[in-house]
Design a protein around this motif. Structure first.
Motif, PDB file in Angstrom:
ATOM      1  N   GLN A  32      64.802  29.187  -1.086  1.00 51.55           N
ATOM      2  CA  GLN A  32      65.970  28.940  -0.249  1.00 51.55           C
ATOM      3  C   GLN A  32      66.873  30.456  -0.207  1.00 51.55           C
ATOM      4  OE1 GLN A  32      67.854  26.257  -3.246  1.00 51.55           O
ATOM      5  NE2 GLN A  32      66.904  24.691  -2.175  1.00 51.55           N
ATOM      6  N   GLY A  33      67.892  30.399   0.647  1.00 49.00           N
ATOM      7  CA  GLY A  33      68.286  31.733   0.816  1.00 49.00           C
ATOM      8  C   GLY A  33      68.300  32.516   2.067  1.00 49.00           C
ATOM      9  N   LYS A  34      69.013  33.566   2.293  1.00 48.68           N
ATOM     10  CA  LYS A  34      69.281  34.173   3.347  1.00 48.68           C
ATOM     11  C   LYS A  34      68.139  34.773   4.249  1.00 48.68           C
ATOM     12  CE  LYS A  34      73.946  35.866   2.270  1.00 48.68           C
ATOM     13  NZ  LYS A  34      74.664  36.963   2.004  1.00 48.68           N
ATOM     14  N   ASP A  35      66.912  35.137   3.345  1.00 45.64           N
ATOM     15  CA  ASP A  35      65.554  35.486   3.963  1.00 45.64           C
ATOM     16  C   ASP A  35      65.054  34.297   4.760  1.00 45.64           C
ATOM     17  OD1 ASP A  35      65.780  37.998   2.931  1.00 45.64           O
ATOM     18  OD2 ASP A  35      64.640  37.458   1.255  1.00 45.64           O
ATOM     19  N   ARG A  36      65.021  33.309   4.220  1.00 48.39           N
ATOM     20  CA  ARG A  36      64.614  32.078   4.988  1.00 48.39           C
ATOM     21  C   ARG A  36      65.399  31.504   6.144  1.00 48.39           C
ATOM     22  NH1 ARG A  36      64.134  26.047   2.369  1.00 48.39           N
ATOM     23  NH2 ARG A  36      66.358  26.171   2.693  1.00 48.39           N
ATOM     24  N   ALA A  37      66.682  31.860   6.039  1.00 51.48           N
ATOM     25  CA  ALA A  37      67.797  31.517   7.212  1.00 51.48           C
ATOM     26  C   ALA A  37      67.335  32.328   8.244  1.00 51.48           C
ATOM     27  CB  ALA A  37      68.922  31.634   6.465  1.00 51.48           C
ATOM     28  N   SER A  38      67.271  33.723   8.182  1.00 49.94           N
ATOM     29  CA  SER A  38      66.942  34.632   8.696  1.00 49.94           C
ATOM     30  C   SER A  38      65.553  34.604   9.813  1.00 49.94           C
ATOM     31  CB  SER A  38      66.993  35.972   8.179  1.00 49.94           C
ATOM     32  OG  SER A  38      66.368  37.204   9.092  1.00 49.94           O
ATOM     33  N   LEU A  39      64.586  34.028   8.945  1.00 50.12           N
ATOM     34  CA  LEU A  39      63.375  33.807   9.721  1.00 50.12           C
ATOM     35  C   LEU A  39      63.320  32.625  10.554  1.00 50.12           C
ATOM     36  CD1 LEU A  39      60.889  34.665   6.774  1.00 50.12           C
ATOM     37  CD2 LEU A  39      61.031  35.822   8.939  1.00 50.12           C
ATOM     38  N   ILE A  40      64.188  31.486  10.121  1.00 52.15           N
ATOM     39  CA  ILE A  40      64.443  30.357  10.838  1.00 52.15           C
ATOM     40  C   ILE A  40      65.104  30.738  12.291  1.00 52.15           C
ATOM     41  CG2 ILE A  40      65.599  28.273  11.002  1.00 52.15           C
ATOM     42  CD1 ILE A  40      65.311  27.822   7.861  1.00 52.15           C
TER      43      ILE A  40
END
Length: 126
Positions: A32-40
């Motif tokens: 969870q977190g910003k890294d995953r959100a960025s990759l999405i």
């Protein structure tokens, strides 16, 4: 197919870009977190770009293999729906892994149908 090779090369390159972002996203699916959100976001943007290319040529747009690749990408992307709107959203990693392999197979079917066998990816290593 009466489509220029340069157009098909751009389409396939964009498809490969989607695969590369999909691969990165797969590795962080359960985090969870910003890294995953960025990759999405990156995956979604590249998927959109691929779709735009398909609409530029009617023959490509109507190709069963291109449609199958798009459908598999959509299924993969849909698994991140909860995480797209909630940074802590849960993602089913097992489902992601299954769909990941299905997308790779669909990509290979597509590049073969488009006459670019040299662009096949090794499903076991990608």
């Amino acid at each position: 197919m009466a489509v220029s090779n340069s157009f098909l090369e751009m389409l396939i390159q964009q498809g490969r870009n989607v695969l590369n972002h999909m691969k990165d996203l797969r590795w962080v699916a359960g985090k969870q977190g910003k890294d995953r959100a960025s990759l999405i976001e990156r995956f979604t943007a590249n998927q959109h770009s691929f779709n735009v290319y398909t609409y530029a040529n009617e023959e490509v747009k109507q190709s069963a293999e291109v449609k199958a690749f798009q459908e598999k990408l959509t299924l993969f992307g849909n698994e991140f729906h909860a995480a797209r709107f909630d940074i802590e959203g849960e993602v089913d990693e097992d489902k992601i892994n299954i769909l990941y392999d299905e997308v790779l197979v669909a990509y290979n079917d597509m590049v073969i149908a488009l006459g670019f066998d040299k662009e096949i990816v090794n499903v076991n290593r990608f």
